[in-house]
Design a protein around this motif. Structure first.
Motif, PDB file in Angstrom:
ATOM      1  N   VAL A   1       3.333  10.066   2.469  1.00 16.47           N
ATOM      2  CA  VAL A   1       3.669   8.642   2.572  1.00 16.47           C
ATOM      3  C   VAL A   1       4.079   8.295   4.001  1.00 16.47           C
ATOM      4  O   VAL A   1       3.699   7.239   4.524  1.00 16.47           O
ATOM      5  N   GLU A   2       4.833   9.178   4.649  1.00 17.87           N
ATOM      6  CA  GLU A   2       5.266   8.928   6.029  1.00 17.87           C
ATOM      7  C   GLU A   2       4.068   8.866   6.971  1.00 17.87           C
ATOM      8  O   GLU A   2       3.978   7.975   7.823  1.00 17.87           O
ATOM      9  N   ARG A   3       3.127   9.781   6.802  1.00 23.49           N
ATOM     10  CA  ARG A   3       1.940   9.773   7.656  1.00 23.49           C
ATOM     11  C   ARG A   3       1.076   8.547   7.361  1.00 23.49           C
ATOM     12  O   ARG A   3       0.517   7.945   8.286  1.00 23.49           O
ATOM     13  N   TYR A   4       0.986   8.189   6.106  1.00 27.53           N
ATOM     14  CA  TYR A   4       0.232   6.985   5.728  1.00 27.53           C
ATOM     15  C   TYR A   4       0.878   5.747   6.344  1.00 27.53           C
ATOM     16  O   TYR A   4       0.191   4.854   6.847  1.00 27.53           O
ATOM     17  N   ARG A   5       2.214   5.716   6.304  1.00 22.43           N
ATOM     18  CA  ARG A   5       2.940   4.595   6.908  1.00 22.43           C
ATOM     19  C   ARG A   5       2.653   4.514   8.405  1.00 22.43           C
ATOM     20  O   ARG A   5       2.427   3.434   8.952  1.00 22.43           O
ATOM     21  N   THR A   6       2.627   5.656   9.065  1.00 22.83           N
ATOM     22  CA  THR A   6       2.340   5.685  10.503  1.00 22.83           C
ATOM     23  C   THR A   6       0.946   5.153  10.793  1.00 22.83           C
ATOM     24  O   THR A   6       0.744   4.382  11.736  1.00 22.83           O
ATOM     25  N   ASN A   7      -0.030   5.557   9.972  1.00 26.83           N
ATOM     26  CA  ASN A   7      -1.399   5.047  10.134  1.00 26.83           C
ATOM     27  C   ASN A   7      -1.443   3.537  10.007  1.00 26.83           C
ATOM     28  O   ASN A   7      -2.093   2.841  10.790  1.00 26.83           O
ATOM     29  N   LEU A   8      -0.732   3.019   9.002  1.00 25.07           N
ATOM     30  CA  LEU A   8      -0.730   1.575   8.771  1.00 25.07           C
ATOM     31  C   LEU A   8      -0.034   0.828   9.907  1.00 25.07           C
ATOM     32  O   LEU A   8      -0.488  -0.236  10.337  1.00 25.07           O
ATOM     33  N   GLU A   9       1.075   1.384  10.391  1.00 29.70           N
ATOM     34  CA  GLU A   9       1.796   0.732  11.494  1.00 29.70           C
ATOM     35  C   GLU A   9       0.945   0.673  12.748  1.00 29.70           C
ATOM     36  O   GLU A   9       0.971  -0.316  13.486  1.00 29.70           O
ATOM     37  N   THR A  10       0.189   1.733  12.987  1.00 27.53           N
ATOM     38  CA  THR A  10      -0.723   1.736  14.144  1.00 27.53           C
ATOM     39  C   THR A  10      -1.761   0.637  14.012  1.00 27.53           C
ATOM     40  O   THR A  10      -2.080  -0.061  14.984  1.00 27.53           O
ATOM     41  N   LEU A  11      -2.300   0.469  12.810  1.00 27.52           N
ATOM     42  CA  LEU A  11      -3.286  -0.587  12.572  1.00 27.52           C
ATOM     43  C   LEU A  11      -2.674  -1.963  12.797  1.00 27.52           C
ATOM     44  O   LEU A  11      -3.286  -2.837  13.419  1.00 27.52           O
TER      45      LEU A  11
ATOM     46  N   ARG B   1       0.842  -1.204   0.000  1.00 25.66           N
ATOM     47  CA  ARG B   1       0.000   0.000   0.000  1.00 25.66           C
ATOM     48  C   ARG B   1       0.875   1.252   0.000  1.00 25.66           C
ATOM     49  O   ARG B   1       0.627   2.204  -0.748  1.00 25.66           O
ATOM     50  N   GLU B   2       1.838   1.232   0.877  1.00 22.87           N
ATOM     51  CA  GLU B   2       2.713   2.400   1.022  1.00 22.87           C
ATOM     52  C   GLU B   2       3.477   2.673  -0.265  1.00 22.87           C
ATOM     53  O   GLU B   2       3.541   3.825  -0.737  1.00 22.87           O
ATOM     54  N   HIS B   3       4.050   1.621  -0.863  1.00 24.33           N
ATOM     55  CA  HIS B   3       4.807   1.806  -2.104  1.00 24.33           C
ATOM     56  C   HIS B   3       3.889   2.209  -3.252  1.00 24.33           C
ATOM     57  O   HIS B   3       4.290   2.988  -4.126  1.00 24.33           O
ATOM     58  N   TYR B   4       2.662   1.685  -3.253  1.00 22.77           N
ATOM     59  CA  TYR B   4       1.718   2.061  -4.302  1.00 22.77           C
ATOM     60  C   TYR B   4       1.363   3.541  -4.200  1.00 22.77           C
ATOM     61  O   TYR B   4       1.353   4.256  -5.207  1.00 22.77           O
ATOM     62  N   LEU B   5       1.091   3.995  -2.981  1.00 27.01           N
ATOM     63  CA  LEU B   5       0.784   5.412  -2.811  1.00 27.01           C
ATOM     64  C   LEU B   5       1.988   6.270  -3.175  1.00 27.01           C
ATOM     65  O   LEU B   5       1.848   7.291  -3.861  1.00 27.01           O
TER      66      LEU B   5
END
Length: 1354
Positions: free
Chosen positions: A991-1001, A212-216
């Motif tokens: 991307v960094e904020r998106y990564r943080t959201n995903l890591e929290t999940l 997801r992160e790389h796609y975004l």
């Protein structure tokens, strides 16, 4: 043509990759009710697009839009696994392999146990021994009793048994030992299943989040031309739906495939070690099973990929429609957009059904060849047994191991379907990730200048948009912009002004010529560095769903203040807000700078959004400032103040201004007048006025009528102040002393403080009832599927009967004396097994196909009904944070996808398991009450574990839904505002904020995954515990003579099949949990009834010929539901007579657009009443009422279809080509349309991005005029037009206003100076009212606004 010319229709896709979809969609479109040659369904191919260009030009353009295809590869799914992941996955693979080896071990144990059972003498044999004595004995060591047989006769030689001293305690001891082995295998299976399940579930989440992160990240680094190929809705679908499918393809299902494949291979090896000859005879069917699985998975992957392609385009349409829901409801085009959406669902459904058919056929053929193995084994095994080449133990071990291996393939077919679907989904994701962007903002390549002066030069530039290769925008264009100077670009819409801005921002590459910065070609400069030196304020500003403070701070990215303290940043932000004239309104907000602006800034008015965007641009004090209609949405007062701020900000920096309001650029150092990509004239304001050329004509078009010197309307005339024109109808004095109505608690605030009763989630039965109602049109298909699944389940019970007879015969005729009898008994068994295989082939194929068909149809209906229901909701529904465009688009894709995950082979397996459990239980109780009750009594333990796992995962899915929607919304928002993101160089931060959201999940999911894997492991182990119990207790019953071998094996096989199927069903507990949650969401949406229901038939209908168009507001108080603490209208009173042209003016945020929204019946006032012809509009039928109104919004909305299609959407009835052309002529867009290669069939692109702002607005006006409304609402309808077009369009609007009521919101006062009545708003009330001349004579606020817009001093 402006910079908005860059993004084309989201339905445009690579011809090589989507040829089947292209053909289907176009053929579908031809039968669509949308009367357009090129509606939304038209998908442009690439094959001839660049045919008329040189090879070099075609290559440059093709690089900007082409996306190379990527083949599906399972290994590629794990491309982002690091060393740690690989080590963890290694253990997961190891655990899966070891768990798979346990089943062949079970078969070996089973074979040994079979030998023990067949070695027992039958009751018939024993009765023949007359001298046979039976004595009950007791073993003190073991504490068990047994029978001892002593023979006085000599019968052993005849039957092959030695009964001199037969002791059944040895048999019980052997069976108990083998049962213990099975129990130990069960313990190993439990542990290994837990380990492999947890590892694969956890790593799938981790690795899919990286995908997801790389796609975004890959999406955000693409050049703008890439977005000519797709819309943000498709990106949202990829992130929210397709990545979930990819995650499923890497999850615990992979471990099941590995373990069952290992079982298959190990079973083959074990079988060959036991009997190479018998194994070689059978291996042909085994090879066929492998081929069926391979080709079946290939077919499923192929069809699933095409199905997902079809929906991805439909997802873009959904996103585009939901994001413009106000426009959709205003024009009543809900049904037409739903029909267009459904056409793409039809394409998706077609390929999904084929995937279901492929899955059903795969399952059926697997069963056929699996039972062919058994049939061959019994046929040839019996022959080899009678020839003395194998023993019973060897024969049964070979049969059981190979059948176990083959059966493993029948079990993994649903898993293979999931993996195939995930592989299909991954191709588009990895195609984007692997695509090399023509202009890569993430690249570190390129020069970074030590110092930037700001000299800009365009030298002999030739430019064509990749999405419109037939139109040359700039031809040999040259322009020098000296450092520190302000250059204004003016001219008609589509003349190339915004294209210049796009080239400087390096959104595109020119075909020829150079764009230079301080003498350096910008192609040689680092793209990210370049954009950080340039600040852009676009015509339609994009804000992000966060606070005002955070939005403005994005302007600091790439500056020394990017990592400054919050205090420092706050000081800079406040200063920027003051310069942009935004500080005053921000201070009035409840949370000040920390106030959320809402998704895409919808909580802010147009002017407020633009001022925040200006503050964001100037906060970093950039070297180069690009202003593309930066003040178009501002009221006159704000514009004057902001313009002064921009003038100050422009000093000592290079500024390029694109403006239609010439008052904003009269002080520019250089004014360049353009037309069709060429410079007509250039000079200062005074020089160009003196020339009396094109610029002079533009100035004259914007002049405002001066105050007429008439004593009857002089400043000293009291009568002139008090009494207005009769047509105006309302005296000025009425509004001069308005005060707020004081109450203990206002109605408008109290209404928002009602407590909402928490609604209990729908039960499983309620969800199933809802899904049944949706899918009952396919009841026949579902019933056939259910019937087929039931037959499959009954067939498994029949297999138990066959096995029972086979083993009974092996026991009775196991001596050479009875070998001929054995052949006569077992050869029909082989035939029955093949017949069973044929029955299972028919039933499983039919069941899989029928469920695949009905589930695909169900998914289409769910999406269509959900989409229609979304468009039915009132506007306040979309204002809620949880109902963002990204969340709703993601829900449309994922909720139906979750329901579909339980369709096809999965539903088939559910039905099979239920029949085996219920039917098998009844059958076993009848055949052998004791053993049946004991063994089946343990299966509820599996059911309880599975049910608990399902309930737990369903609750967990509900808990994580918000987080998943949040991350999807965040990604959707970023890609929707891609130009703003690129210009602010926000890519890395997003991307960094998106990564943080995903890591929290992921962290939050680990405990749930642990519990899920533990329960799965325990349920898997239970199968072996059940078998161990069955062998032990069954052995005792057989040894005692209470049960025959037939009874024992019949019950044993049925229970084994039942436990295996039950456990397999609950491996889909995650999908069941998601499906239940999705079903609840669907049920909630479909049952919701909005307060303002456009679909309702309730309410009075005024006959069209009786509608006069008189509008009245009477003491109207209003607050937006999402911001109840902020009053917008405070006792508004105004009246609009039939045929009047009424103008609403005032500062941004004073309630003008809110008034338009209330007239459109988007909201209901909390207090007061809005009337149409003296009737409360709340009592009228919503749809019929809106048919009398046409709206042209401040930010015009077009859809991805042809121009003809977009204009025709304005009429509630089918319209002819002549009517479309007439409306376009009235809106002054006909000549431009005819100049295009495809004329009225020219595609507008997603959200109209292939057209300039002025062109979009004129098409929107044409769409309003074709409606022939009784009330015409113009919310800044000419704000994006150039002066020349504005003058003509305004004349057209003046003509259109004749005979109908027109209400216009305007900041350009030149457009409303001829209005019958002008209402001046301030703080939600009317400050003053009158005609243009009366208000000038009054010398109040309106007079001040006019002075601010004057181009020349009076």
């Amino acid at each position: 043509m402006t910079k908005k010319d860059s993004i084309s229709s989201s339905s445009e896709t690579d011809a090589d990759e989507k040829q089947p979809l292209t053909v289907t969609a176009e053929s579908v479109s031809e039968t669509s009710s949308i009367r357009s040659k090129k509606g939304y369904s038209a998908i442009a191919g690439l094959q001839d697009e660049f045919a008329g260009l040189s090879d070099n030009d075609a290559e440059i353009l093709r690089k900007q839009i082409h996306v190379p295809s990527v083949a599906a590869s399972f290994i590629r799914l794990y491309r982002y696994a690091d060393k740690k992941d690989k080590i963890i996955l290694f253990f997961g693979f190891g655990a899966s392999i070891l768990e798979g080896l346990m089943r062949p071990l079970m078969s070996v144990v089973f074979g040994a146990a079979t030998q023990e059972f067949t070695d027992l003498p039958t009751g018939a044999m024993m009765s023949m021994f007359n001298g046979y004595n039976k004595t009950l004995m007791y073993n003190e060591t073991s504490g068990s009793s047994y029978y001892q047989y002593n023979s006085t006769g000599n019968f052993s030689s005849e039957y092959g048994y030695d009964y001199e001293s037969f002791n059944n305690s040895l048999f019980i001891s052997s069976i108990s030992r083998l049962a213990l082995y099975l129990a130990l295998i069960g313990v190993g299976v439990s542990i290994l299943t837990f380990v492999k399940s947890y590892i694969f579930i956890d790593r799938a989440e981790v690795l899919s989040s990286r995908i997801r992160e790389h796609y975004l990240a890959a999406t955000l680094r693409q050049n703008i031309g890439y977005f000519d190929k797709l819309g943000s809705g498709e990106i949202t679908t990829r992130i929210s739906s397709d990545t979930v499918l990819v995650q499923d393809a890497m999850s615990e299902k992979v471990s099941y495939v590995i373990s069952h494949s290992t079982t298959f291979l190990a079973a083959t090896i074990v079988a060959y070690t036991q009997s190479p000859l018998l194994s070689s005879i059978i291996i042909g069917s085994v090879i066929m099973i492998i081929l069926v699985s391979y080709f079946g998975s290939m077919a499923i992957t192929k069809y699933s990929e095409r199905s997902q392609e079809g929906y991805a385009v439909g997802g873009s349409l959904a996103e585009e429609t939901i994001s413009s829901v106000r426009n959709v409801q205003a024009f009543g085009i809900q049904d037409r957009m739903a029909q267009a959406y459904d056409k793409f669902l039809e394409v998706s459904e077609k390929w999904s059904i084929r995937a279901g058919y492929a899955g059903g056929l795969q399952s059926g053929l697997t069963f056929l060849f699996a039972f062919s193995i058994d049939s061959l084994a019994y046929w040839q095994g019996t022959r080899l047994l009678t020839e003395g080449r194998v023993t019973v133990a060897v024969m049964m071990t070979v049969i059981m191991t190979l059948f176990q291996g083959a059966f493993s393939f029948t079990i993994i077919s649903p898993y293979l379907s999931n993996i195939s679907t995930g592989l299909a989904a991954s191709t588009k994701i990895f195609a984007t990730i692997d695509r090399k962007s023509a202009i890569d903002s993430s690249s570190e390549e390129g020069e970074r200048l030590a110092e930037v002066n700001g000299d800009i030069e365009l030298r002999n530039v030739r430019f064509i948009y990749p999405s419109r290769p037939n139109v040359t925008v700039l031809r040999d264009f040259s322009l020098k912009i000296p450092a520190g100077k302000t250059v204004a670009l003016v001219g008609a819409s589509g003349s190339g002004k915004s294209t210049i801005v796009g080239l400087i921002e390096r959104f595109y590459n020119p075909l020829a010529g150079e764009v230079l910065l301080d003498g350096h070609n910008i192609l040689d400069l680092n793209t990210r560095w370049l954009r950080q030196k340039v600040a852009l304020v676009s015509q339609e500003p994009s804000l992000f769903a966060c606070s005002i403070f955070e939005n403005i701070c994005y302007g600091l990215i790439g500056t020394p203040f990017e990592n400054a303290s919050v205090v420092e940043k706050r000081e800079l932000v406040i200063e920027a807000c003051k310069q942009a004239n935004a500080w005053d309104f921000i201070q009035e907000l409840p949370n000040g700078l920390d106030t959320s602006v809402g998704e895409r800034g919808f909580l802010m008015s147009g002017g407020q959004k633009q001022r925040i965007a200006i503050a964001r641009a100037i906060v970093a004090n950039p070297r180069i400032l690009l202003l593309d209609e930066a003040t178009s949405a501002l009221d006159t007062k704000s514009e004057g103040i902001v313009q002064e701020a921009l003038d100050r900000a422009s000093k000592n920096r290079t500024t390029i201004v694109i403006a239609h309001r010439l008052s904003t650029i009269k002080d520019a150092d250089l004014i360049v007048v353009m037309r069709t990509g060429e410079i007509l004239e250039q000079g200062t304001h005074e020089e160009l006025i003196a020339k009396k050329g094109d610029y002079y004509g533009l100035v004259q078009a914007q002049s405002i009528e001066a105050l007429k010197e008439d004593s009857s309307e002089s400043e000293d005339s009291d009568e002139g102040e008090a009494l207005l024109d009769e047509k105006a109808g309302i005296p000025l004095a009425k509004y001069s002393t308005l005060t707020r109505v004081r109450t203990s608690k206002s109605t408008s605030s109290a209404i928002f403080h009602k407590e909402v009763e928490a609604k209990k989630p729908a039960s499983i039965l309620e969800v199933l009832a809802t899904l049944y109602k949706i899918g009952r049109a396919d009841l026949t298909s579902m019933l056939v599927g259910l019937y087929s699944g039931a037959i499959t389940g009954v067939a498994f019970i029949g297999i138990g009967v066959i096995y029972g007879f086979a083993l009974q015969y092996l026991q009775e005729y196991s001596t050479p004396y009875y070998y001929e009898e054995l052949k006569r008994a077992l050869y029909p068994i082989a035939g029955f097994l093949f017949m069973h295989g044929a029955i299972l082939f028919i039933s499983s194929t039919t069941g899989g196909c029928m469920f695949g068909y009905s589930s695909s149809r169900l998914v289409r209906r769910i999406r269509t009904l959900s989409f229609r229901q979304l468009l039915r909701q009132d506007i306040s529904y979309f204002d809620a944070d949880e109902h963002s465009v990204g969340a709703l688009t993601a829900g449309l894709a994922s909720d139906a996808q979750s329901i579909e995950a339980l369709g096809g082979s999965t539903t088939n397996k559910l039905v099979e398991s239920m029949v085996i459990f219920i039917g098998g239980f009844i059958f076993c109780i009848i055949i052998g009450f004791k053993l049946g009750l004991v063994m089946f009594g343990t299966i509820p333990i599996i059911l309880i574990i599975g049910g608990f796992r399902f309930k737990f995962l369903a609750e967990f899915v509900e808990q994580t839904k918000e987080g998943n929607e949040k991350s999807s919304t965040y990604a959707c928002e970023a890609t929707s505002a891609i130009r703003t993101v690129l210009s602010l160089t926000r890519e890395e931060e997003i991307v960094e904020r998106y990564r943080t959201n995903l890591e929290t999940l992921i962290k939050g999911n680990r405990v749930a995954n642990f519990k899920s894997a533990f329960l799965d492991g325990f349920a898997r182990g239970m199968q072996y515990f059940i078998m161990a119990l069955g062998f032990w207790y069954g052995g005792i019953l057989v040894a005692r003579g209470e049960y025959s071998l037939f009874q024992f094996f019949l019950i044993f096989v049925i229970v084994v099949f039942g436990s295996e199927n039950t456990t397999t069903v609950f491996t889909f507990a995650p999908e069941m949990g998601k499906a239940l949650n999705a079903g609840r969401s669907i049920k909630t949406l479909l049952e919701s009834v909005p307060e303002i229901d456009a679909y309702s038939t309730d309410g009075d209908v005024i006959p069209e010929e009786e509608v006069n168009g008189e509008i009245e507001f009477r003491d109207v108080h209003f607050r937006y539901p999402t911001r109840p603490e902020v009053p917008v209208l405070k006792g508004l009173n105004l009246s609009v007579k039939k045929g009047q042209f009424v103008a609403l003016v005032g500062s941004s945020g004073c309630g003008k657009s809110t008034t338009i929204g209330l007239i459109e019946s988007f909201y209901r006032p909390q207090r007061g009443t809005v009337f149409l012809d003296g009737r409360d509009i709340a009592t009228l039928n919503v749809s019929a009422y809106r048919n009398n109104i046409a709206l042209v919004q401040q930010e015009p909305v077009l859809y991805a279809g042809s121009i003809k299609y977009n204009v025709s959407l304005g009429s509630p009835r089918p319209v002819s080509d002549e009517e479309v052309e007439t409306a376009c002529k009235q809106a002054n867009i006909h000549n431009f349309i005819m100049s295009l290669p495809d004329g009225y069939d020219t595609l507008c692109g997603t959200k109209g991005t292939l057209l300039s702002g002025g062109q979009k607005q004129r098409i929107a006006i044409a769409r309003a005029l074709i409606r022939q409304p009784k009330v015409l609402l113009l919310d800044e309808a000419t704000s994006a037009l150039d002066s020349e077009s504005e003058k003509i369009v305004q004349a057209a609007l003046d003509d259109a206003a004749k005979g109908r009521t027109t209400i216009a919101v305007a900041h350009r006062l030149s457009t409303i100076q001829n209005a019958d009545v002008i209402y001046v708003f301030e703080n939600g009330k009317i400050l003053e009212t009158g005609t243009h001349q009366q208000l000038l004579a009054n010398r109040g606020k309106y007079f001040d606004l006019v002075q601010l817009q004057a181009l020349e001093k009076n």
